[in-house]
Motif scaffolding. Structure first.
Motif, PDB file in Angstrom:
ATOM      1  N   GLY A  56      13.927  -0.419  39.810  1.00  0.00           N
ATOM      2  CA  GLY A  56      14.418  -1.647  39.093  1.00  0.00           C
ATOM      3  C   GLY A  56      14.712  -1.142  37.719  1.00  0.00           C
ATOM      4  N   GLU A  57      13.604  -0.557  37.091  1.00  0.00           N
ATOM      5  CA  GLU A  57      14.050  -0.069  35.773  1.00  0.00           C
ATOM      6  C   GLU A  57      14.946   0.837  35.608  1.00  0.00           C
ATOM      7  OE1 GLU A  57       9.736   0.942  34.607  1.00  0.00           O
ATOM      8  OE2 GLU A  57       9.255  -1.264  34.190  1.00  0.00           O
ATOM      9  N   TYR A  58      14.964   1.773  36.484  1.00  0.00           N
ATOM     10  CA  TYR A  58      16.149   2.814  36.684  1.00  0.00           C
ATOM     11  C   TYR A  58      17.437   2.104  36.579  1.00  0.00           C
ATOM     12  CZ  TYR A  58      19.345   6.646  38.232  1.00  0.00           C
ATOM     13  OH  TYR A  58      20.276   7.457  38.584  1.00  0.00           O
ATOM     14  N   VAL A  59      17.507   0.938  37.381  1.00  0.00           N
ATOM     15  CA  VAL A  59      18.773   0.278  37.557  1.00  0.00           C
ATOM     16  C   VAL A  59      19.013  -0.269  36.099  1.00  0.00           C
ATOM     17  CG1 VAL A  59      19.993  -1.831  38.436  1.00  0.00           C
ATOM     18  CG2 VAL A  59      18.444  -0.088  40.076  1.00  0.00           C
ATOM     19  N   VAL A  60      18.150  -0.799  35.360  1.00  0.00           N
ATOM     20  CA  VAL A  60      18.429  -1.357  34.199  1.00  0.00           C
ATOM     21  C   VAL A  60      18.707  -0.082  33.261  1.00  0.00           C
ATOM     22  CG1 VAL A  60      17.241  -2.140  31.947  1.00  0.00           C
ATOM     23  CG2 VAL A  60      16.620  -3.241  34.157  1.00  0.00           C
ATOM     24  N   LYS A  61      18.286   0.732  33.136  1.00  0.00           N
ATOM     25  CA  LYS A  61      18.908   2.010  32.407  1.00  0.00           C
ATOM     26  C   LYS A  61      20.103   2.466  32.809  1.00  0.00           C
ATOM     27  CE  LYS A  61      15.093   2.920  30.042  1.00  0.00           C
ATOM     28  NZ  LYS A  61      14.845   2.532  28.738  1.00  0.00           N
ATOM     29  N   GLU A  62      20.471   2.400  34.114  1.00  0.00           N
ATOM     30  CA  GLU A  62      21.900   2.614  34.480  1.00  0.00           C
ATOM     31  C   GLU A  62      23.016   1.661  33.924  1.00  0.00           C
ATOM     32  OE1 GLU A  62      23.309   5.232  36.155  1.00  0.00           O
ATOM     33  OE2 GLU A  62      21.365   6.419  35.775  1.00  0.00           O
ATOM     34  N   ILE A  63      22.577   0.432  34.002  1.00  0.00           N
ATOM     35  CA  ILE A  63      23.406  -0.492  33.573  1.00  0.00           C
ATOM     36  C   ILE A  63      23.816  -0.562  32.263  1.00  0.00           C
ATOM     37  CG2 ILE A  63      23.588  -2.998  33.284  1.00  0.00           C
ATOM     38  CD1 ILE A  63      22.315  -3.306  35.954  1.00  0.00           C
ATOM     39  N   SER A  68      27.260   0.851  27.471  1.00  0.00           N
ATOM     40  CA  SER A  68      27.434   1.908  26.409  1.00  0.00           C
ATOM     41  C   SER A  68      28.801   2.563  26.515  1.00  0.00           C
ATOM     42  CB  SER A  68      26.143   2.784  26.088  1.00  0.00           C
ATOM     43  OG  SER A  68      25.175   2.001  25.947  1.00  0.00           O
ATOM     44  N   LEU A  69      28.833   3.052  27.761  1.00  0.00           N
ATOM     45  CA  LEU A  69      29.962   3.702  27.950  1.00  0.00           C
ATOM     46  C   LEU A  69      31.280   3.109  27.830  1.00  0.00           C
ATOM     47  CD1 LEU A  69      31.333   6.731  28.825  1.00  0.00           C
ATOM     48  CD2 LEU A  69      31.160   5.807  31.065  1.00  0.00           C
ATOM     49  N   LYS A  71      31.580   0.295  26.050  1.00  0.00           N
ATOM     50  CA  LYS A  71      31.896   0.032  24.664  1.00  0.00           C
ATOM     51  C   LYS A  71      32.500   1.139  23.934  1.00  0.00           C
ATOM     52  CE  LYS A  71      28.497  -3.542  24.066  1.00  0.00           C
ATOM     53  NZ  LYS A  71      27.022  -3.769  23.644  1.00  0.00           N
ATOM     54  N   TYR A  72      32.094   2.606  24.237  1.00  0.00           N
ATOM     55  CA  TYR A  72      32.443   3.814  23.624  1.00  0.00           C
ATOM     56  C   TYR A  72      34.171   3.932  23.691  1.00  0.00           C
ATOM     57  CZ  TYR A  72      33.735   8.788  22.948  1.00  0.00           C
ATOM     58  OH  TYR A  72      34.052   9.796  22.362  1.00  0.00           O
ATOM     59  N   ARG A  73      34.467   3.527  25.114  1.00  0.00           N
ATOM     60  CA  ARG A  73      35.846   3.655  25.557  1.00  0.00           C
ATOM     61  C   ARG A  73      36.765   2.944  24.680  1.00  0.00           C
ATOM     62  NH1 ARG A  73      35.039   5.106  31.854  1.00  0.00           N
ATOM     63  NH2 ARG A  73      34.329   7.029  31.956  1.00  0.00           N
ATOM     64  N   ALA A  74      36.204   1.655  24.552  1.00  0.00           N
ATOM     65  CA  ALA A  74      37.152   0.490  24.008  1.00  0.00           C
ATOM     66  C   ALA A  74      37.283   1.086  22.438  1.00  0.00           C
ATOM     67  CB  ALA A  74      36.396  -0.682  24.168  1.00  0.00           C
TER      68      ALA A  74
END
Length: 83
Positions: A56-63, A68-69, A71-74
């Motif tokens: 579950g913590e891994y999923v949080v990091k992936e989200i 972030s990606l 926001k960066y693309r925008a």
């Protein structure tokens, strides 16, 4: 056991909060998250609970990385010409 319960509830709340902006829609994310936690609700083995919390913590990091990606693309589209 109380520590596991607290950690699981904290993880569930974090996932629900992060799912507000999920690309598939918040309702779909919320339902899938609920189903995943419901499926594991009868687990009593501490090792399996720790493994599930880690996942579950891994999923949080992936989200977080997904957001972030996005926001960066925008930002990149706003400030740079794509030719």
């Amino acid at each position: 056991m109380a520590d596991h319960r607290r950690r699981v509830l904290d993880l569930y709340k974090r996932l629900q909060y992060m799912g507000r902006e999920y690309p598939g829609g918040p309702d779909k994310f919320r339902q899938r998250c609920y189903n995943a936690f419901k499926r594991q609700s009868t687990e009593t083995d501490p090792e399996k609970i720790e493994k599930a919390i880690g996942l579950g913590e891994y999923v949080v990091k992936e989200i977080e990385a997904l957001y972030s990606l996005r926001k960066y693309r925008a930002m990149k589209r706003r400030y740079y010409d794509e030719k």
